[in-house]
Design a protein around this motif. Structure first.
Motif, short mmCIF file in Angstrom:
data_model
loop_
_atom_site.label_atom_id
_atom_site.label_comp_id
_atom_site.label_asym_id
_atom_site.label_seq_id
_atom_site.Cartn_x
_atom_site.Cartn_y
_atom_site.Cartn_z
N VAL A 1 0.87 -1.17 0.00
CA VAL A 1 0.00 0.00 0.00
C VAL A 1 0.92 1.24 0.00
O VAL A 1 1.97 1.21 0.65
N PHE B 1 5.12 -3.25 9.96
CA PHE B 1 5.52 -1.86 9.70
C PHE B 1 6.79 -1.58 10.49
O PHE B 1 6.82 -1.92 11.66
N ASP C 1 -5.77 -13.01 0.80
CA ASP C 1 -4.68 -12.64 -0.11
C ASP C 1 -3.61 -13.73 -0.20
O ASP C 1 -2.50 -13.47 -0.66
P1 AMP Z 1 0.45 -8.57 6.52
O1 AMP Z 1 -0.76 -8.86 7.34
O2 AMP Z 1 1.53 -7.87 7.30
O3 AMP Z 1 0.96 -9.78 5.80
O4 AMP Z 1 0.01 -7.52 5.39
C1 AMP Z 1 -0.96 -7.86 4.42
C2 AMP Z 1 -0.91 -6.87 3.26
O5 AMP Z 1 -1.23 -5.55 3.74
C3 AMP Z 1 0.44 -6.72 2.59
O6 AMP Z 1 0.66 -7.71 1.59
C4 AMP Z 1 0.34 -5.32 2.00
O7 AMP Z 1 -0.46 -5.32 0.84
C5 AMP Z 1 -0.42 -4.58 3.09
N1 AMP Z 1 0.49 -3.99 4.09
C6 AMP Z 1 0.61 -4.33 5.40
N2 AMP Z 1 1.51 -3.58 6.03
C7 AMP Z 1 1.99 -2.71 5.10
C8 AMP Z 1 2.98 -1.68 5.12
N3 AMP Z 1 3.65 -1.38 6.24
N4 AMP Z 1 3.19 -1.00 3.96
C9 AMP Z 1 2.52 -1.27 2.84
N5 AMP Z 1 1.61 -2.25 2.75
C10 AMP Z 1 1.34 -2.97 3.86
#
Ligand code: AMP
Length: 184
Positions: free
Chosen positions: A59, A86, A129
């Motif tokens: 994102v 993050f 996803d």
């Molecule tokens: P996660 O749950 O950490 O695997 O994140 C799922 C999805 O959310 C990722 O594949 C990104 O598309 C988006 N996402 C989560 N955290 C971030 C971040 N810090 N920056 C950009 N996209 C993020």
């Protein structure tokens, strides 16, 4: 304590971050979870990001950083927090530094596992996803965008590498033991 969890998708970051946050009685802050909540409730942000997340792309930093900084402003962060997912790239890491100060991060837990194992784990997880294409893309994006952060934080001397393979309980215990060395 302000702690950051780093590691490839599928290494068990989320599971461990929740458990460690409970043990330390600090909030677990996951940008991925926050984005999923936005998509589930179909907010403006949720609609804006749904295709990006489905593809496994990042994102845009502007949206991500704004959402995260707003969350860090809540009163439950007074005694620290665990950031999970993050920062995901160097610009986000710099934005975090700017917001909380370079010295504010107490520890960075780097969860490790062989790359081959991750894909299998992700495909068996069943999140929306977690399609074959998205999973492959997320692993590529991790290597390109996020992996350089390991070195970035290593240079600060705040990282603790922890093996992400083993029983959930064992890994949590290893993380807590590693964190004990950093406790202020
Ligand atoms: P996660 O749950 O950490 O695997 O994140 C799922 C999805 O959310 C990722 O594949 C990104 O598309 C988006 N996402 C989560 N955290 C971030 C971040 N810090 N920056 C950009 N996209 C993020």
């Amino acid at each position: 304590m302000k702690i950051l969890f780093l590691g490839p998708p599928g290494v068990g970051k989320g599971t461990q971050a929740v458990r460690v946050a409970e043990a330390l009685e600090i909030p677990h802050i996951s940008t991925g979870e926050m984005f999923r909540e936005h998509m589930d409730s179909a907010t403006g942000l949720g609609k804006q990001i749904s295709r990006i997340v489905a593809r496994g792309d990042l994102v845009p930093d502007s949206l991500t950083v704004a959402m995260l900084l707003e969350r860090l402003g809540h009163s439950d962060t007074a005694n620290g927090y665990i950031l999970d997912g993050f920062p995901r790239n160097l610009p986000q890491a710099h934005a975090l530094d700017e917001a909380i100060g370079e010295a504010a991060l107490d520890a960075v837990v780097v969860l490790q596992a062989e790359f081959d194992m991750l894909k299998e784990r992700l495909l068996n997880r069943g999140r929306a996803d977690d399609t074959e294409e998205s999973v492959s893309n997320r692993l590529v994006v991790y290597e390109r965008e996020t992996a350089p952060l390991v070195r970035f934080y290593e240079d600060r001397g705040v990282t603790a590498g922890v093996n992400g393979v083993g029983s959930v309980e064992e890994i949590t215990a290893n993380i807590l033991a590693a964190l004990a060395r950093f406790r202020p």
